[in-house]
Enzyme design. Structure first.
Site, mmCIF file in Angstrom:
data_model
loop_
_atom_site.group_PDB
_atom_site.id
_atom_site.type_symbol
_atom_site.label_atom_id
_atom_site.label_comp_id
_atom_site.label_asym_id
_atom_site.label_seq_id
_atom_site.Cartn_x
_atom_site.Cartn_y
_atom_site.Cartn_z
ATOM 1 N N CYS A 290 39.378 33.920 39.876
ATOM 2 C CA CYS A 290 40.441 34.915 39.706
ATOM 3 C C CYS A 290 41.491 34.390 38.730
ATOM 4 O O CYS A 290 41.170 34.122 37.576
ATOM 5 C CB CYS A 290 41.030 35.327 41.057
ATOM 6 S SG CYS A 290 41.983 36.872 40.946
ATOM 7 N N HIS B 94 36.139 37.500 43.274
ATOM 8 C CA HIS B 94 36.258 36.492 44.320
ATOM 9 C C HIS B 94 34.892 36.265 44.958
ATOM 10 O O HIS B 94 34.454 37.087 45.767
ATOM 11 C CB HIS B 94 37.247 36.949 45.391
ATOM 12 C CG HIS B 94 38.676 36.890 44.973
ATOM 13 N ND1 HIS B 94 39.457 35.778 45.140
ATOM 14 C CD2 HIS B 94 39.455 37.821 44.372
ATOM 15 C CE1 HIS B 94 40.680 36.012 44.676
ATOM 16 N NE2 HIS B 94 40.699 37.242 44.196
ATOM 17 N N GLU C 159 34.117 34.263 47.275
ATOM 18 C CA GLU C 159 34.270 34.074 48.719
ATOM 19 C C GLU C 159 34.441 35.389 49.468
ATOM 20 O O GLU C 159 34.342 35.431 50.700
ATOM 21 C CB GLU C 159 35.461 33.140 49.007
ATOM 22 C CG GLU C 159 36.832 33.746 48.851
ATOM 23 C CD GLU C 159 37.345 33.794 47.422
ATOM 24 O OE1 GLU C 159 38.529 34.127 47.232
ATOM 25 O OE2 GLU C 159 36.565 33.519 46.483
#
Length: 205
Positions: free
Chosen positions: A81, A184, A186
């Site tokens: 990011c 992202h 994750e």
């Protein structure tokens, strides 16, 4: 098991990144210790919020040279990011121009779209040798992005793009030891997990 440091410089979704990397098979620690960051098998640079604030935090910590040295020595770094964005030459945000690390060519600018932020799931084009396939959907939260695909390609980078309204931007890129994602991983379910597994699996090779 490969040792991964998530760099704590005052910005980023640190614990969720740590947990995702642990699920990907890495021995992961969140730390501001620059020696640990320099010596780890892999270094992850997260980032949320404003470009200038992230660069200020990284500069205060003294983390820029550690990241640059790792890339120069072909030792893996993953930027996520705003942690991706600060790898570029500069960011133009809220009328403020801030120098980045200059490890990737080009600038980060506001997406020229009606709806901002660009938030949610979006399709990513061609993979960047990082374990995600053509047409995977990943999770984005941002209003600014790099868009000079030609400059990245000319520098030898592998580039994946995404589109928000009529704007095409860099969703991920890989140049040497440096891998970056605007999305992202994750938060990107199976696609993000596959990317992290591939990145962790490539450490130490």
């Amino acid at each position: 098991m490969m040792r991964v440091v998530v760099l704590d410089y005052g910005s980023g979704n640190l614990r969720s990144a740590q947990r995702a990397l642990e699920r990907a098979g890495a021995d992961t620690v969140v730390t501001a210790n620059l020696d640990a960051a320099a010596q780890a098998d892999g270094l992850v640079v997260p980032g949320v919020g404003a470009y200038a604030a992230c660069m200020a935090g990284l500069t205060e910590l003294g983390g820029g040279p550690v990241i640059a040295n790792r890339v120069a020595e072909a030792r893996p770094v993953l930027g996520i990011c705003v942690g991706m964005q600060i790898m570029f030459e500069r960011g133009d945000e809220h009328g403020v121009r801030t120098d980045g690390l200059g490890l990737l060519p080009g600038a980060v600018t506001q997406l020229p779209t009606r709806r901002l932020p660009h938030m949610g799931w979006n399709t990513v084009t061609a993979p960047v040798g990082a374990g995600i396939g053509e047409g995977e959907r990943c999770y984005f939260v941002h209003s600014y992005a790099a868009s000079d695909v030609a400059a990245l390609t000319a520098a030898g980078a592998q580039v994946a793009t995404a589109r928000h309204e009529d704007a095409v931007f860099v969703a991920a890129a890989r140049l040497g030891a440096l891998t970056v994602t605007q999305f992202h991983p994750e938060k990107s379910a199976d696609a993000g997990a596959a990317l992290l597994r591939a990145w962790v699996g490539g450490l130490g090779r």
